[in-house]
Design a protein around this motif. Structure first.
Motif, PDB file in Angstrom:
ATOM      1  N   ILE A  90       6.531  -8.148   4.609  1.00 35.90           N
ATOM      2  CA  ILE A  90       5.283  -8.319   5.365  1.00 35.90           C
ATOM      3  C   ILE A  90       4.139  -7.598   4.660  1.00 35.90           C
ATOM      4  CG2 ILE A  90       4.094  -7.666   7.514  1.00 35.90           C
ATOM      5  CD1 ILE A  90       6.738  -8.328   8.982  1.00 35.90           C
ATOM      6  N   CYS A  91       4.412  -6.398   4.153  1.00 38.17           N
ATOM      7  CA  CYS A  91       3.382  -5.638   3.425  1.00 38.17           C
ATOM      8  C   CYS A  91       2.929  -6.368   2.164  1.00 38.17           C
ATOM      9  CB  CYS A  91       3.899  -4.245   3.070  1.00 38.17           C
ATOM     10  SG  CYS A  91       4.037  -3.145   4.494  1.00 38.17           S
ATOM     11  N   ILE A  92       3.864  -6.965   1.452  1.00 29.68           N
ATOM     12  CA  ILE A  92       3.509  -7.732   0.250  1.00 29.68           C
ATOM     13  C   ILE A  92       2.664  -8.940   0.635  1.00 29.68           C
ATOM     14  CG2 ILE A  92       4.447  -9.140  -1.638  1.00 29.68           C
ATOM     15  CD1 ILE A  92       6.872  -7.119  -1.573  1.00 29.68           C
ATOM     16  N   ALA A  93       3.053  -9.626   1.702  1.00 32.82           N
ATOM     17  CA  ALA A  93       2.280 -10.782   2.170  1.00 32.82           C
ATOM     18  C   ALA A  93       0.871 -10.355   2.574  1.00 32.82           C
ATOM     19  CB  ALA A  93       2.996 -11.460   3.331  1.00 32.82           C
ATOM     20  N   THR A 127      -0.783  -7.789   1.432  1.00 29.60           N
ATOM     21  CA  THR A 127      -1.497  -7.466   0.192  1.00 29.60           C
ATOM     22  C   THR A 127      -2.052  -8.727  -0.446  1.00 29.60           C
ATOM     23  OG1 THR A 127      -0.098  -5.526  -0.193  1.00 29.60           O
ATOM     24  CG2 THR A 127      -1.262  -6.421  -2.103  1.00 29.60           C
ATOM     25  N   ILE A 128      -1.230  -9.762  -0.555  1.00 32.45           N
ATOM     26  CA  ILE A 128      -1.665 -11.009  -1.200  1.00 32.45           C
ATOM     27  C   ILE A 128      -2.750 -11.704  -0.373  1.00 32.45           C
ATOM     28  CG2 ILE A 128      -0.921 -13.318  -1.918  1.00 32.45           C
ATOM     29  CD1 ILE A 128       1.797 -11.965  -2.676  1.00 32.45           C
ATOM     30  N   VAL A 129      -2.590 -11.717   0.940  1.00 33.67           N
ATOM     31  CA  VAL A 129      -3.620 -12.333   1.792  1.00 33.67           C
ATOM     32  C   VAL A 129      -4.939 -11.579   1.640  1.00 33.67           C
ATOM     33  CG1 VAL A 129      -4.314 -12.720   4.197  1.00 33.67           C
ATOM     34  CG2 VAL A 129      -2.026 -13.375   3.447  1.00 33.67           C
ATOM     35  N   LEU A 130      -4.878 -10.248   1.646  1.00 36.70           N
ATOM     36  CA  LEU A 130      -6.094  -9.446   1.476  1.00 36.70           C
ATOM     37  C   LEU A 130      -6.767  -9.717   0.140  1.00 36.70           C
ATOM     38  CD1 LEU A 130      -5.246  -5.867   2.819  1.00 36.70           C
ATOM     39  CD2 LEU A 130      -7.060  -7.374   3.616  1.00 36.70           C
ATOM     40  N   THR A 131      -5.991  -9.646  -0.941  1.00 36.46           N
ATOM     41  CA  THR A 131      -6.579  -9.828  -2.274  1.00 36.46           C
ATOM     42  C   THR A 131      -7.180 -11.220  -2.415  1.00 36.46           C
ATOM     43  OG1 THR A 131      -4.447 -10.490  -3.239  1.00 36.46           O
ATOM     44  CG2 THR A 131      -5.040  -8.163  -3.401  1.00 36.46           C
ATOM     45  N   ASP A 132      -6.490 -12.210  -1.889  1.00 34.79           N
ATOM     46  CA  ASP A 132      -6.967 -13.575  -2.010  1.00 34.79           C
ATOM     47  C   ASP A 132      -8.213 -13.815  -1.158  1.00 34.79           C
ATOM     48  OD1 ASP A 132      -6.220 -16.079  -3.383  1.00 34.79           O
ATOM     49  OD2 ASP A 132      -6.277 -16.858  -1.335  1.00 34.79           O
ATOM     50  N   ARG A 133      -8.214 -13.307   0.063  1.00 32.28           N
ATOM     51  CA  ARG A 133      -9.363 -13.502   0.956  1.00 32.28           C
ATOM     52  C   ARG A 133     -10.593 -12.747   0.445  1.00 32.28           C
ATOM     53  NH1 ARG A 133     -10.462 -17.397   2.568  1.00 32.28           N
ATOM     54  NH2 ARG A 133      -9.161 -17.947   0.878  1.00 32.28           N
ATOM     55  N   THR A 170       0.923  -3.295  -8.446  1.00 32.78           N
ATOM     56  CA  THR A 170       0.646  -1.960  -7.900  1.00 32.78           C
ATOM     57  C   THR A 170       1.566  -1.645  -6.733  1.00 32.78           C
ATOM     58  OG1 THR A 170      -1.674  -2.119  -8.581  1.00 32.78           O
ATOM     59  CG2 THR A 170      -1.148  -0.476  -6.912  1.00 32.78           C
ATOM     60  N   PHE A 171       1.751  -2.604  -5.826  1.00 25.11           N
ATOM     61  CA  PHE A 171       2.618  -2.350  -4.675  1.00 25.11           C
ATOM     62  C   PHE A 171       4.044  -2.043  -5.129  1.00 25.11           C
ATOM     63  CE2 PHE A 171       5.311  -3.110  -1.073  1.00 25.11           C
ATOM     64  CZ  PHE A 171       4.601  -2.545  -0.027  1.00 25.11           C
ATOM     65  N   PHE A 172       4.579  -2.872  -6.032  1.00 22.68           N
ATOM     66  CA  PHE A 172       5.947  -2.636  -6.497  1.00 22.68           C
ATOM     67  C   PHE A 172       6.058  -1.354  -7.305  1.00 22.68           C
ATOM     68  CE2 PHE A 172       6.812  -6.984  -5.272  1.00 22.68           C
ATOM     69  CZ  PHE A 172       8.121  -6.883  -4.815  1.00 22.68           C
ATOM     70  N   PHE A 173       5.022  -1.022  -8.049  1.00 22.08           N
ATOM     71  CA  PHE A 173       5.031   0.238  -8.801  1.00 22.08           C
ATOM     72  C   PHE A 173       5.126   1.414  -7.837  1.00 22.08           C
ATOM     73  CE2 PHE A 173       2.688   3.832 -10.637  1.00 22.08           C
ATOM     74  CZ  PHE A 173       3.497   4.087 -11.736  1.00 22.08           C
ATOM     75  N   LEU A 174       4.311   1.410  -6.808  1.00 17.79           N
ATOM     76  CA  LEU A 174       4.334   2.509  -5.833  1.00 17.79           C
ATOM     77  C   LEU A 174       5.653   2.556  -5.073  1.00 17.79           C
ATOM     78  CD1 LEU A 174       0.705   2.095  -4.448  1.00 17.79           C
ATOM     79  CD2 LEU A 174       1.537   3.920  -5.964  1.00 17.79           C
ATOM     80  N   LEU A 175       6.208   1.389  -4.780  1.00 25.62           N
ATOM     81  CA  LEU A 175       7.446   1.308  -4.007  1.00 25.62           C
ATOM     82  C   LEU A 175       8.682   1.698  -4.814  1.00 25.62           C
ATOM     83  CD1 LEU A 175       8.785   0.312  -1.276  1.00 25.62           C
ATOM     84  CD2 LEU A 175       9.073  -1.889  -2.447  1.00 25.62           C
ATOM     85  N   ILE A 224      -3.774   0.663  -0.379  1.00 27.73           N
ATOM     86  CA  ILE A 224      -4.022   0.823   1.057  1.00 27.73           C
ATOM     87  C   ILE A 224      -2.824   0.325   1.873  1.00 27.73           C
ATOM     88  CG2 ILE A 224      -5.416  -0.027   3.001  1.00 27.73           C
ATOM     89  CD1 ILE A 224      -7.827   0.007   1.006  1.00 27.73           C
ATOM     90  N   VAL A 225      -2.319  -0.858   1.534  1.00 28.47           N
ATOM     91  CA  VAL A 225      -1.180  -1.410   2.281  1.00 28.47           C
ATOM     92  C   VAL A 225       0.053  -0.530   2.091  1.00 28.47           C
ATOM     93  CG1 VAL A 225       0.390  -3.385   2.518  1.00 28.47           C
ATOM     94  CG2 VAL A 225      -2.062  -3.771   2.254  1.00 28.47           C
ATOM     95  N   PHE A 226       0.257  -0.008   0.888  1.00 25.72           N
ATOM     96  CA  PHE A 226       1.398   0.870   0.653  1.00 25.72           C
ATOM     97  C   PHE A 226       1.280   2.146   1.478  1.00 25.72           C
ATOM     98  CE2 PHE A 226       3.737   4.208  -1.597  1.00 25.72           C
ATOM     99  CZ  PHE A 226       4.993   3.635  -1.604  1.00 25.72           C
ATOM    100  N   ARG A 227       0.063   2.706   1.586  1.00 21.03           N
ATOM    101  CA  ARG A 227      -0.132   3.915   2.403  1.00 21.03           C
ATOM    102  C   ARG A 227       0.185   3.608   3.877  1.00 21.03           C
ATOM    103  NH1 ARG A 227       0.695   7.996  -0.165  1.00 21.03           N
ATOM    104  NH2 ARG A 227      -0.227   9.188   1.530  1.00 21.03           N
TER     105      ARG A 227
END
Length: 193
Positions: free
Chosen positions: A60-63, A65-71, A127-132, A178-181
């Motif tokens: 859900i967090c990845i989704a 992230t992608i929705v945010l970046t795309d929008r 970035t998300f996968f790097f942090l995770l 932000i989503v990772f935090r």
């Protein structure tokens, strides 16, 4: 601002100018989402293997992230800045190297290009996968090489300036952070009620 725009155009023409028929095919291929399905499948496998029952919240967090970046890039920035892609810029028409698609037409992308959604999405994922995963997978930083390759393909194909991809990469990295935090906060709260 005009100086930055000129520098961006000059750097674009330099980077776009390195082309060969073999690279044309390769760059068109790697610019497509379908090319990276094996990578996405492997990352999904890592999530499920290491996070088991919590995998759903990570997905859900990845989704998100992608929705945010795309929008942000496609829904807000492109309509606001209205910066023509190099492939649509009349002043650059005879200088831009464009790549033919299978249908014989040149690939030009949409009309506006600031900021790059490809860059935002790939840098958001990286970035998300790097942090995770960096605590358990030291190699995960290589995802940034993947993101750079995908974003360079957009310059190579003539559909983005370097500034477009840099801005997109920044949007992607910030959204992912932000989503990772928020994910970490959720995880902390669920384990410490």
């Amino acid at each position: 601002m005009e100086t930055l725009r000129e520098l961006d155009q000059q750097l674009f023409l330099l980077l776009n100018g390195f082309h060969t028929p073999v690279l044309d095919y390769f760059m068109m291929f790697i610019s497509q989402t379908i090319a990276w399905i094996p990578l996405y499948a492997y990352l999904l496998y890592l999530i499920v293997r290491e996070h088991k029952k919590e995998s759903w919240i990570i997905l859900i967090c990845i989704a998100i992230t992608i929705v945010l970046t795309d929008r942000i890039t496609s829904g807000l920035m492109k309509p606001y800045f209205l910066r023509l892609r190099p492939s649509h810029e009349p002043a650059l028409q005879h200088l831009v190297h464009l790549v033919k698609q299978r249908n014989g037409e040149f690939y030009k992308g949409g009309l506006y290009g600031f900021a790059s959604s490809h860059a935002a999405n790939t840098f958001g994922i990286a970035t998300f996968f790097f942090l995770l995963l960096r605590p358990t997978h030291r190699w995960i930083g290589l995802l940034f090489a993947w993101a750079i390759l995908v974003t360079y393909s957009r310059i190579y194909l003539g559909v983005h300036y370097p500034g477009d991809v840099l801005a997109g990469a920044l949007v992607g990295a910030i959204c992912a952070w932000i989503v990772f935090r928020l994910y970490r906060f959720y995880k902390y709260r669920s384990h410490h009620p």
